[in-house]
Design a protein around this motif. Structure first.
Motif, PDB file in Angstrom:
ATOM      1  N   GLY A 213       0.830  -1.197   0.000  1.00  0.00           N
ATOM      2  CA  GLY A 213       0.000   0.000   0.000  1.00  0.00           C
ATOM      3  C   GLY A 213       0.861   1.242   0.000  1.00  0.00           C
ATOM      4  N   HIS A 214       0.589   2.131  -0.950  1.00  0.00           N
ATOM      5  CA  HIS A 214       1.382   3.364  -1.014  1.00  0.00           C
ATOM      6  C   HIS A 214       0.621   4.417  -1.818  1.00  0.00           C
ATOM      7  CE1 HIS A 214       5.093   5.366  -0.006  1.00  0.00           C
ATOM      8  NE2 HIS A 214       5.637   4.218   0.389  1.00  0.00           N
ATOM      9  N   THR A 215       1.295   5.542  -2.093  1.00  0.00           N
ATOM     10  CA  THR A 215       0.671   6.631  -2.839  1.00  0.00           C
ATOM     11  C   THR A 215       0.918   6.484  -4.339  1.00  0.00           C
ATOM     12  OG1 THR A 215       2.645   7.993  -2.551  1.00  0.00           O
ATOM     13  CG2 THR A 215       0.878   8.243  -0.930  1.00  0.00           C
ATOM     14  N   VAL A 216       0.009   7.060  -5.115  1.00  0.00           N
ATOM     15  CA  VAL A 216       0.134   7.022  -6.574  1.00  0.00           C
ATOM     16  C   VAL A 216       1.457   7.641  -7.013  1.00  0.00           C
ATOM     17  CG1 VAL A 216      -0.821   7.916  -8.734  1.00  0.00           C
ATOM     18  CG2 VAL A 216      -2.353   7.049  -6.957  1.00  0.00           C
ATOM     19  N   SER A 217       1.840   8.751  -6.414  1.00  0.00           N
ATOM     20  CA  SER A 217       3.067   9.430  -6.806  1.00  0.00           C
ATOM     21  C   SER A 217       4.296   8.547  -6.599  1.00  0.00           C
ATOM     22  CB  SER A 217       3.225  10.742  -6.037  1.00  0.00           C
ATOM     23  OG  SER A 217       3.156  10.528  -4.644  1.00  0.00           O
ATOM     24  N   THR A 218       4.327   7.795  -5.509  1.00  0.00           N
ATOM     25  CA  THR A 218       5.469   6.914  -5.245  1.00  0.00           C
ATOM     26  C   THR A 218       5.480   5.734  -6.212  1.00  0.00           C
ATOM     27  OG1 THR A 218       5.404   7.511  -2.903  1.00  0.00           O
ATOM     28  CG2 THR A 218       6.644   5.546  -3.489  1.00  0.00           C
ATOM     29  N   VAL A 219       4.319   5.188  -6.508  1.00  0.00           N
ATOM     30  CA  VAL A 219       4.231   4.083  -7.463  1.00  0.00           C
ATOM     31  C   VAL A 219       4.761   4.531  -8.830  1.00  0.00           C
ATOM     32  CG1 VAL A 219       2.689   2.502  -8.673  1.00  0.00           C
ATOM     33  CG2 VAL A 219       2.283   3.029  -6.256  1.00  0.00           C
ATOM     34  N   GLU A 220       4.359   5.719  -9.256  1.00  0.00           N
ATOM     35  CA  GLU A 220       4.829   6.247 -10.534  1.00  0.00           C
ATOM     36  C   GLU A 220       6.344   6.419 -10.524  1.00  0.00           C
ATOM     37  OE1 GLU A 220       3.333   6.585 -13.241  1.00  0.00           O
ATOM     38  OE2 GLU A 220       1.203   6.500 -12.708  1.00  0.00           O
ATOM     39  N   LYS A 221       6.861   6.847  -9.408  1.00  0.00           N
ATOM     40  CA  LYS A 221       8.308   7.048  -9.284  1.00  0.00           C
ATOM     41  C   LYS A 221       9.061   5.742  -9.543  1.00  0.00           C
ATOM     42  CE  LYS A 221      11.867   7.339  -5.785  1.00  0.00           C
ATOM     43  NZ  LYS A 221      12.201   7.502  -4.361  1.00  0.00           N
ATOM     44  N   TYR A 222       8.680   4.683  -8.852  1.00  0.00           N
ATOM     45  CA  TYR A 222       9.429   3.427  -8.978  1.00  0.00           C
ATOM     46  C   TYR A 222       9.221   2.778 -10.341  1.00  0.00           C
ATOM     47  CZ  TYR A 222      11.092   3.615  -4.231  1.00  0.00           C
ATOM     48  OH  TYR A 222      11.766   3.998  -3.093  1.00  0.00           O
ATOM     49  N   ARG A 224       8.798   4.376 -13.196  1.00  0.00           N
ATOM     50  CA  ARG A 224       9.543   5.148 -14.191  1.00  0.00           C
ATOM     51  C   ARG A 224      11.044   5.092 -13.971  1.00  0.00           C
ATOM     52  NH1 ARG A 224       6.448   9.101 -17.083  1.00  0.00           N
ATOM     53  NH2 ARG A 224       4.239   9.021 -16.528  1.00  0.00           N
ATOM     54  N   GLU A 225      11.467   5.222 -12.718  1.00  0.00           N
ATOM     55  CA  GLU A 225      12.894   5.336 -12.447  1.00  0.00           C
ATOM     56  C   GLU A 225      13.599   3.991 -12.336  1.00  0.00           C
ATOM     57  OE1 GLU A 225      13.497   7.808  -9.070  1.00  0.00           O
ATOM     58  OE2 GLU A 225      12.585   9.581  -9.987  1.00  0.00           O
ATOM     59  N   GLN A 226      12.901   2.943 -11.930  1.00  0.00           N
ATOM     60  CA  GLN A 226      13.538   1.650 -11.756  1.00  0.00           C
ATOM     61  C   GLN A 226      13.001   0.589 -12.714  1.00  0.00           C
ATOM     62  OE1 GLN A 226      14.106   0.366  -7.730  1.00  0.00           O
ATOM     63  NE2 GLN A 226      14.246   2.447  -6.928  1.00  0.00           N
ATOM     64  N   GLY A 227      12.170   1.030 -13.638  1.00  0.00           N
ATOM     65  CA  GLY A 227      11.689   0.109 -14.663  1.00  0.00           C
ATOM     66  C   GLY A 227      10.784  -0.994 -14.144  1.00  0.00           C
ATOM     67  N   LYS A 278       6.801  18.528 -12.577  1.00  0.00           N
ATOM     68  CA  LYS A 278       8.183  18.160 -12.895  1.00  0.00           C
ATOM     69  C   LYS A 278       8.555  16.829 -12.262  1.00  0.00           C
ATOM     70  CE  LYS A 278      12.963  19.678 -12.132  1.00  0.00           C
ATOM     71  NZ  LYS A 278      13.842  20.788 -11.642  1.00  0.00           N
ATOM     72  N   TYR A 279       8.127  16.604 -11.022  1.00  0.00           N
ATOM     73  CA  TYR A 279       8.544  15.406 -10.297  1.00  0.00           C
ATOM     74  C   TYR A 279       7.518  14.273 -10.312  1.00  0.00           C
ATOM     75  CZ  TYR A 279      12.605  17.914  -8.529  1.00  0.00           C
ATOM     76  OH  TYR A 279      13.788  18.603  -8.442  1.00  0.00           O
ATOM     77  N   PHE A 280       6.245  14.599 -10.438  1.00  0.00           N
ATOM     78  CA  PHE A 280       5.204  13.572 -10.408  1.00  0.00           C
ATOM     79  C   PHE A 280       4.566  13.336 -11.773  1.00  0.00           C
ATOM     80  CE2 PHE A 280       4.557  15.175  -5.831  1.00  0.00           C
ATOM     81  CZ  PHE A 280       5.464  14.250  -5.329  1.00  0.00           C
ATOM     82  N   TYR A 281       5.016  14.074 -12.777  1.00  0.00           N
ATOM     83  CA  TYR A 281       4.556  13.912 -14.163  1.00  0.00           C
ATOM     84  C   TYR A 281       3.134  14.392 -14.397  1.00  0.00           C
ATOM     85  CZ  TYR A 281       8.580  10.872 -13.626  1.00  0.00           C
ATOM     86  OH  TYR A 281       9.822  10.388 -13.303  1.00  0.00           O
ATOM     87  N   GLU A 282       2.555  15.056 -13.407  1.00  0.00           N
ATOM     88  CA  GLU A 282       1.256  15.687 -13.577  1.00  0.00           C
ATOM     89  C   GLU A 282       1.077  16.756 -12.514  1.00  0.00           C
ATOM     90  OE1 GLU A 282      -2.343  13.509 -12.228  1.00  0.00           O
ATOM     91  OE2 GLU A 282      -0.995  11.783 -12.097  1.00  0.00           O
ATOM     92  N   ASP A 283       0.166  17.695 -12.768  1.00  0.00           N
ATOM     93  CA  ASP A 283      -0.116  18.774 -11.826  1.00  0.00           C
ATOM     94  C   ASP A 283      -0.926  18.220 -10.661  1.00  0.00           C
ATOM     95  OD1 ASP A 283      -0.884  20.993 -10.427  1.00  0.00           O
ATOM     96  OD2 ASP A 283      -1.985  21.938 -12.065  1.00  0.00           O
TER      97      ASP A 283
END
Length: 297
Positions: A213-222, A224-227, A278-283
């Protein structure tokens, strides 16, 4: 006759001298020398004036976990990036405030440092939750986010009910931990907290645990950044606004209010929207919701 004329001339001369002695000296005009008495009074007035003291620069200490992007990354040389770093760069540029940024080990120690008075602001993109509002005060929302359950792409799990009796991992101290633990009894979930978020995502990515369980922003991070290829369940855990945290006292409330004023300016001119995109890919400011908790709730 000559003596009479001489006598008359002498009397005229005497009367002329007496008239001259009786004339008053006219004060100097604007084109002449300044009146000595007036100048002295002006000098006294200037001497009596006191300079107003310059307003002191606001100084305070910010705490952040600073462990990685996109949220907050604090380098050993003091360079601060991520959403938090850039938001605070904008605030300091607008205000001229002076801050010291302190790294904390994790979210639990971050709030511990706040409670002890060693820091004045807890800034690590922390969600506005009921449990935090019980002991602290918060800024206005910076942006909105949502908490979700994540599984592997080809996982058979589609709903919360499908995960009944299974392990669900969470990041220790993050808002999603409280949410998952709160609803875990309803689905008989076995909640496993992880101190390291990267390790938590690897556990799901490698199939060692079925879900997290986590946030959408963190899921997007991993992703995109770690494939990583992960899938978020359609059913959401919880939507939350994100803010900065302060001790619940008068001095901290005054600091919070001053920061809120600057944050409002940044929302109005689009600065916060630009940084989150810039960091989360959406406003993410578009996700701020009145249905989710605010500092005043």
């Amino acid at each position: 006759m000559k003596k009479l004329i001489a006598l008359l001339l002498s009397m005229v001369l005497i009367f002329s001298l007496m008239a001259a002695c009786g004339e008053k000296e006219e004060p100097a005009t604007n084109n002449g020398t300044a009146n000595t008495e007036t100048k002295t009074e002006e000098n006294k007035t200037e001497e009596n004036k006191t300079e107003e003291p310059a307003e002191e620069t606001r100084k305070f200490t910010i705490g952040t976990v600073g462990s990685g992007l996109p949220y907050s990354l604090l380098e050993d040389d003091g360079t601060w990036t991520g959403v938090e770093g850039e938001l605070w760069d904008s605030i300091l540029e607008r205000t001229g405030w002076e801050v010291e940024v302190v790294r904390c080990a994790d979210m639990t120690s971050l709030f511990g440092e706040l409670d002890s008075g060693r820091i004045d602001v807890a800034a690590n993109c922390a969600a506005i939750t009921e449990s935090r509002l019980e002991a602290h005060i918060c800024s206005d929302p910076i942006y909105g986010d949502a908490q979700v359950i994540v599984v592997q792409p080809d996982s058979p799990y589609q709903t919360f009910e499908d995960l009944r009796g299974q392990i669900v991992g969470v990041s220790a101290g993050q808002a999603a931990q409280n949410t998952v633990e709160k609803i875990a009894p309803q689905y008989d979930w076995d909640v496993h907290p992880y101190e390291n978020t990267a390790a938590l995502f690897q556990e799901v990515d490698l199939g060692r645990i079925p879900a997290l369980g986590h946030t959408v922003s963190t899921v997007e991070k991993y992703q995109r950044e770690q494939g990583m290829k992960l899938r978020m369940l359609d059913e959401k855990l919880f939507g939350n606004n994100v803010g900065w945290w302060f001790r619940d006292d008068e001095e901290s409330a005054e600091l919070r209010d001053a920061i809120n004023e600057v944050l409002a300016e940044m929302h109005k001119d689009g600065t916060t929207a630009e940084i989150t995109e810039k960091y989360f890919y959406e406003d993410m400011t578009k996700l701020i919701s009145d249905e989710w908790l605010h500092a005043t709730h």
